[in-house]
Design a protein around this motif. Structure first.
Motif, PDB file in Angstrom:
ATOM      1  N   PHE A  98       0.398  -6.655 -42.528  1.00 31.35           N
ATOM      2  CA  PHE A  98       0.298  -5.226 -41.961  1.00 31.35           C
ATOM      3  C   PHE A  98      -0.927  -4.382 -42.548  1.00 31.35           C
ATOM      4  O   PHE A  98      -1.729  -4.005 -41.984  1.00 31.35           O
ATOM      5  N   ALA A  99      -0.944  -4.487 -44.108  1.00 32.74           N
ATOM      6  CA  ALA A  99      -2.023  -3.792 -44.654  1.00 32.74           C
ATOM      7  C   ALA A  99      -3.438  -4.819 -44.393  1.00 32.74           C
ATOM      8  O   ALA A  99      -4.441  -4.060 -43.980  1.00 32.74           O
ATOM      9  N   ALA A 100      -3.297  -6.001 -44.336  1.00 30.39           N
ATOM     10  CA  ALA A 100      -4.541  -7.079 -44.087  1.00 30.39           C
ATOM     11  C   ALA A 100      -4.869  -6.735 -42.712  1.00 30.39           C
ATOM     12  O   ALA A 100      -6.281  -6.551 -42.307  1.00 30.39           O
ATOM     13  N   MET A 101      -4.127  -6.633 -41.754  1.00 29.81           N
ATOM     14  CA  MET A 101      -4.578  -6.277 -40.322  1.00 29.81           C
ATOM     15  C   MET A 101      -5.312  -5.064 -40.088  1.00 29.81           C
ATOM     16  O   MET A 101      -6.342  -4.793 -39.241  1.00 29.81           O
ATOM     17  N   CYS A 102      -4.514  -3.974 -40.771  1.00 30.03           N
ATOM     18  CA  CYS A 102      -5.397  -2.761 -40.713  1.00 30.03           C
ATOM     19  C   CYS A 102      -6.884  -2.672 -41.134  1.00 30.03           C
ATOM     20  O   CYS A 102      -7.489  -2.187 -40.428  1.00 30.03           O
ATOM     21  N   VAL A 103      -6.886  -3.405 -42.293  1.00 27.72           N
ATOM     22  CA  VAL A 103      -8.441  -3.238 -42.901  1.00 27.72           C
ATOM     23  C   VAL A 103      -9.216  -4.096 -42.004  1.00 27.72           C
ATOM     24  O   VAL A 103     -10.499  -3.802 -41.835  1.00 27.72           O
ATOM     25  N   PHE A 104      -8.735  -5.376 -41.754  1.00 33.68           N
ATOM     26  CA  PHE A 104      -9.607  -6.234 -40.812  1.00 33.68           C
ATOM     27  C   PHE A 104      -9.817  -5.588 -39.520  1.00 33.68           C
ATOM     28  O   PHE A 104     -11.181  -5.818 -39.085  1.00 33.68           O
ATOM     29  N   CYS A 105      -9.002  -5.225 -38.883  1.00 32.14           N
ATOM     30  CA  CYS A 105      -9.096  -4.765 -37.673  1.00 32.14           C
ATOM     31  C   CYS A 105     -10.192  -3.768 -37.503  1.00 32.14           C
ATOM     32  O   CYS A 105     -10.810  -3.365 -36.686  1.00 32.14           O
ATOM     33  N   PHE A 106      -9.825  -2.704 -38.442  1.00 35.28           N
ATOM     34  CA  PHE A 106     -10.458  -1.514 -38.407  1.00 35.28           C
ATOM     35  C   PHE A 106     -12.137  -1.939 -38.647  1.00 35.28           C
ATOM     36  O   PHE A 106     -13.025  -1.512 -37.765  1.00 35.28           O
ATOM     37  N   PHE A 107     -12.650  -2.764 -39.411  1.00 40.75           N
ATOM     38  CA  PHE A 107     -14.025  -3.055 -39.556  1.00 40.75           C
ATOM     39  C   PHE A 107     -14.418  -3.778 -38.325  1.00 40.75           C
ATOM     40  O   PHE A 107     -15.536  -3.384 -37.968  1.00 40.75           O
ATOM     41  N   HIS A 108     -13.716  -4.722 -37.975  1.00 38.55           N
ATOM     42  CA  HIS A 108     -13.973  -5.611 -37.147  1.00 38.55           C
ATOM     43  C   HIS A 108     -14.407  -5.086 -35.429  1.00 38.55           C
ATOM     44  O   HIS A 108     -15.325  -5.129 -34.784  1.00 38.55           O
ATOM     45  N   ASN A 109     -13.455  -3.956 -35.225  1.00 41.48           N
ATOM     46  CA  ASN A 109     -13.499  -3.048 -34.265  1.00 41.48           C
ATOM     47  C   ASN A 109     -14.684  -2.018 -34.107  1.00 41.48           C
ATOM     48  O   ASN A 109     -15.117  -1.754 -33.277  1.00 41.48           O
ATOM     49  N   ALA A 110     -15.121  -1.443 -35.424  1.00 40.56           N
ATOM     50  CA  ALA A 110     -15.990  -0.733 -35.580  1.00 40.56           C
ATOM     51  C   ALA A 110     -17.529  -1.245 -35.103  1.00 40.56           C
ATOM     52  O   ALA A 110     -18.210  -0.426 -34.704  1.00 40.56           O
ATOM     53  N   THR A 111     -17.622  -2.563 -35.071  1.00 33.73           N
ATOM     54  CA  THR A 111     -18.951  -3.045 -35.069  1.00 33.73           C
ATOM     55  C   THR A 111     -19.439  -3.453 -33.377  1.00 33.73           C
ATOM     56  O   THR A 111     -20.505  -2.910 -33.039  1.00 33.73           O
ATOM     57  N   MET A 112     -18.458  -3.663 -32.528  1.00 36.57           N
ATOM     58  CA  MET A 112     -18.805  -4.089 -31.409  1.00 36.57           C
ATOM     59  C   MET A 112     -19.335  -2.660 -30.493  1.00 36.57           C
ATOM     60  O   MET A 112     -20.393  -2.964 -29.691  1.00 36.57           O
ATOM     61  N   PRO A 113     -18.508  -1.510 -30.498  1.00 35.95           N
ATOM     62  CA  PRO A 113     -19.144  -0.552 -29.950  1.00 35.95           C
ATOM     63  C   PRO A 113     -20.601   0.055 -30.278  1.00 35.95           C
ATOM     64  O   PRO A 113     -21.380   0.335 -29.474  1.00 35.95           O
ATOM     65  N   GLN A 114     -20.814  -0.191 -31.589  1.00 36.62           N
ATOM     66  CA  GLN A 114     -22.016   0.175 -32.130  1.00 36.62           C
ATOM     67  C   GLN A 114     -23.141  -0.861 -31.365  1.00 36.62           C
ATOM     68  O   GLN A 114     -24.130  -0.412 -30.864  1.00 36.62           O
ATOM     69  N   PHE A 115     -22.639  -2.012 -31.463  1.00 35.65           N
ATOM     70  CA  PHE A 115     -23.587  -3.332 -30.778  1.00 35.65           C
ATOM     71  C   PHE A 115     -23.923  -2.952 -29.387  1.00 35.65           C
ATOM     72  O   PHE A 115     -24.951  -3.377 -28.848  1.00 35.65           O
ATOM     73  N   GLU A 116     -22.914  -2.459 -28.596  1.00 37.24           N
ATOM     74  CA  GLU A 116     -23.147  -2.122 -27.095  1.00 37.24           C
ATOM     75  C   GLU A 116     -24.119  -1.087 -27.095  1.00 37.24           C
ATOM     76  O   GLU A 116     -24.874  -1.276 -26.138  1.00 37.24           O
ATOM     77  N   ALA A 117     -24.189  -0.160 -27.974  1.00 38.65           N
ATOM     78  CA  ALA A 117     -25.232   0.633 -27.735  1.00 38.65           C
ATOM     79  C   ALA A 117     -26.518   0.180 -28.126  1.00 38.65           C
ATOM     80  O   ALA A 117     -27.514   0.537 -27.564  1.00 38.65           O
ATOM     81  N   ILE A 118     -26.503  -0.568 -29.087  1.00 40.79           N
ATOM     82  CA  ILE A 118     -27.840  -1.345 -29.545  1.00 40.79           C
ATOM     83  C   ILE A 118     -28.396  -2.064 -28.374  1.00 40.79           C
ATOM     84  O   ILE A 118     -29.407  -1.928 -27.989  1.00 40.79           O
ATOM     85  N   THR A 119     -27.531  -2.795 -27.634  1.00 38.24           N
ATOM     86  CA  THR A 119     -27.918  -3.575 -26.458  1.00 38.24           C
ATOM     87  C   THR A 119     -28.467  -2.589 -25.503  1.00 38.24           C
ATOM     88  O   THR A 119     -29.363  -3.127 -24.762  1.00 38.24           O
ATOM     89  N   LEU A 120     -27.708  -1.541 -24.985  1.00 41.35           N
ATOM     90  CA  LEU A 120     -28.147  -0.680 -24.093  1.00 41.35           C
ATOM     91  C   LEU A 120     -29.294   0.094 -24.363  1.00 41.35           C
ATOM     92  O   LEU A 120     -30.094   0.200 -23.504  1.00 41.35           O
ATOM     93  N   SER A 121     -29.813   0.106 -25.560  1.00 45.57           N
ATOM     94  CA  SER A 121     -30.870   0.897 -26.010  1.00 45.57           C
ATOM     95  C   SER A 121     -32.251  -0.169 -25.732  1.00 45.57           C
ATOM     96  O   SER A 121     -33.413   0.439 -25.515  1.00 45.57           O
TER      97      SER A 121
END
Length: 392
Positions: A98-121
């Protein structure tokens, strides 16, 4: 002056990021089962992938939007994702997972929305080119799903985390090769100005609610599809083949999407995609033993995922133009994908508990049908800027 789109660098990130999901999405529930977790526990653990999307995209875009060098947050997120994933190499019980999933998923999910904005830029004024870049994510997903399906026929599923680590390293390496487009290398000036006004528009509210319901409907697929097929006698390699079939036709849709959106309005594509999802889940619920019906259902992934996502990105480019793109992506991933995904996993887990896989996919069909009704009745393209100002 025109700006050359760095398509290769952008595509490489999509390829690596979705290659990680090619190992995670179809097979992670099998790994959790191998670690001794029950179906209910698996539903809770898998829901964390989506629950972290509620907070990580918006918080990451908030940090990037106030940074003098916002791209560094992409670097930090990808590096932290790689390092935190190493925890799954340890013999963890439910609390540790549970703890490992929280940490990994938080960081991994943080990156794609930012990268979508980078692509659209980089695609300002040519957003129809998005699909031709995003399709490489589908290629990465296909390659890993097919390869891992073959490998897991011959290796214990306990090897899965070790197999996925090189993919996460590739994502991190690609992140360091990318940056924002010239016009948005410092988006601090638009740290959410006008965002609240846009979020109150009826067509945008309807869009987000429809996307939320669609994501809920995908809950049984992302959480229990592997176990559902295993119950009906399918091997891991066949599971991998089903995913490859679905994502292979998804590549075709992304490839033709630039021409498609020059001819068909994005909201029309969105509606057809959502309606096809309702039919897909119903067929999956009623005919799991029929390999050819399941194959046809997987083929509709081209419509109810690829066409849906491409249409959603077209509408997002209209709803949140320019510097608002990052904030809009944060809301999209946090509300529609985050809350919707978490609810989808939890609903699927409870439905599985009381009525098995059939009930879970029948409920999924119902959620998709409601989303289609909302999209048909209320989702519209964004009005021109002058008209929007007049309506405000």
């Amino acid at each position: 002056m025109t700006h050359a789109v760095p398509a290769l660098r952008l595509s490489s990130f999509y390829f690596a990021y979705y290659a990680v999901l090619g190992g995670f999405t179809p097979y992670w529930s099998l790994f959790l089962k191998d670690r001794g977790q029950s179906e209910a526990a698996i539903g809770v653990l898998m829901s964390l992938w989506y629950a972290t999307r509620i907070v990580s995209p918006s918080s990451w875009n908030w940090l990037a939007g106030r940074s003098s060098r916002p791209i560094r947050w992409l670097y930090i997120g990808c590096t932290a994702s790689l390092l935190s994933f190493c925890a799954f190499l340890l013999p963890l019980g439910f609390a540790g997972l549970f703890a490992a999933m929280c940490v990994f998923c938080f960081f991994h999910n943080a990156t794609m929305p930012q990268f979508e904005a980078i692509t659209l830029s980089h695609l300002h004024g040519v957003s129809e080119r998005y699909g031709a870049i995003r399709l490489w994510g589908s290629v990465g997903f296909i390659a890993v799903v097919g390869l891992f399906g073959f490998l897991l026929d011959h290796l214990a599923v306990a090897w899965l985390p070790l197999l996925m680590l090189p993919l996460l390293a590739g994502t991190t390496a690609s992140a360091f090769a990318n940056d924002y487009g010239p016009a948005q290398r410092n988006p601090r000036a638009a740290a959410g100005a006008g965002l609240s006004e846009r979020l109150r528009r009826p067509e945008i509210l309807a869009f987000f609610v429809a996307c939320l319901l669609v994501q809920i409907s995908f809950g049984p697929l992302y959480t229990f599809f592997a176990l559902y097929l295993e119950q009906h006698g399918y091997k891991p390699s066949v599971l991998g083949l089903f995913w490859v079939i679905g994502v292979a036709v998804e590549v075709l849709v992304f490839y033709v999407s630039p021409k498609l959106f020059l001819r068909v309005p994005a909201q029309t594509v969105l509606l057809v995609a959502i309606a096809s999802a309702a039919l897909r889940w119903l067929a999956t619920a009623l005919f799991p033993e029929s390999a050819w019906i399941m194959t046809l259902a997987q083929l509709t992934h081209a419509i109810n995922f690829a066409a849906f996502f491409a249409a959603a990105m077209q509408l997002m480019a209209q709803y949140f133009p320019g510097p608002l793109a990052g904030h809009g992506q944060g809301v999209f991933y946090g509300f529609s994908s985050g809350i919707g995904g978490a609810l989808g996993a939890l609903v699927a887990g409870q439905a599985w508990r009381f009525g098995g896989g059939r009930l879970a996919f029948e409920l999924a069909a119902g959620f998709a049908a409601i989303a289609a009704l909302i999209a048909w009745r209320w989702v519209r393209p964004a009005p021109p800027p002058d008209q929007a100002s007049a309506n405000a």
